[in-house]
Design an enzyme around this catalytic site. Sequence first.
Site, mmCIF file in Angstrom:
data_model
loop_
_atom_site.group_PDB
_atom_site.id
_atom_site.type_symbol
_atom_site.label_atom_id
_atom_site.label_comp_id
_atom_site.label_asym_id
_atom_site.label_seq_id
_atom_site.Cartn_x
_atom_site.Cartn_y
_atom_site.Cartn_z
ATOM 1 N N THR A 14 87.213 69.554 4.371
ATOM 2 C CA THR A 14 88.495 69.868 3.751
ATOM 3 C C THR A 14 89.260 68.605 3.360
ATOM 4 O OG1 THR A 14 89.654 70.004 5.878
ATOM 5 C CG2 THR A 14 88.659 72.030 5.042
ATOM 6 N N ASP A 15 90.251 68.810 2.503
ATOM 7 C CA ASP A 15 91.100 67.708 2.070
ATOM 8 C C ASP A 15 92.464 67.800 2.764
ATOM 9 O OD1 ASP A 15 92.489 69.729 0.765
ATOM 10 O OD2 ASP A 15 91.806 69.149 -1.236
ATOM 11 N N LEU A 16 93.402 67.006 2.345
ATOM 12 C CA LEU A 16 94.724 66.959 2.954
ATOM 13 C C LEU A 16 95.439 68.309 2.885
ATOM 14 C CD1 LEU A 16 96.698 65.053 4.353
ATOM 15 C CD2 LEU A 16 97.585 64.434 2.109
#
Length: 131
Positions: A14-16
């Site tokens: 996942t990203d931020l």
Amino acid sequence: MAHRFSIRVYYEDTDLAGIVYYANYLKFIERGRSEWVRALGVDQLRLKEEQGLVFAVRRVEADYLSPARYDDMLVVETMPEAVTGARVVLAQRVMRGDDVLFAARVTLAMLAASGAPVRLPADIRRSFGGG
């Protein structure tokens, strides 16, 4: 018939924003393709060691339709669309339940050890559904 491969989304995927980082869908479908080839009885390592042949992605057309999130259980579907003497075109989808999150059309070519494109061996072409 589509090959199905299950995968769970981990934190590292996942990203931020907490959704799957866009490039990771390419990793997911790569795993799905590898498992599809394995399920058809093609040993890619042996193919490389004994014949000097490897598959390479020549083209990817991708549509990002809806985000996947941490801890989702996803399924990667892989289905051949076209198999010719020189390439394989696959339709791949990443799904959560019945929802399609990502769809791609992937063209594979076969390369010799030198990096030059070569024709698919007849036995592999047949196992992939080609004539």
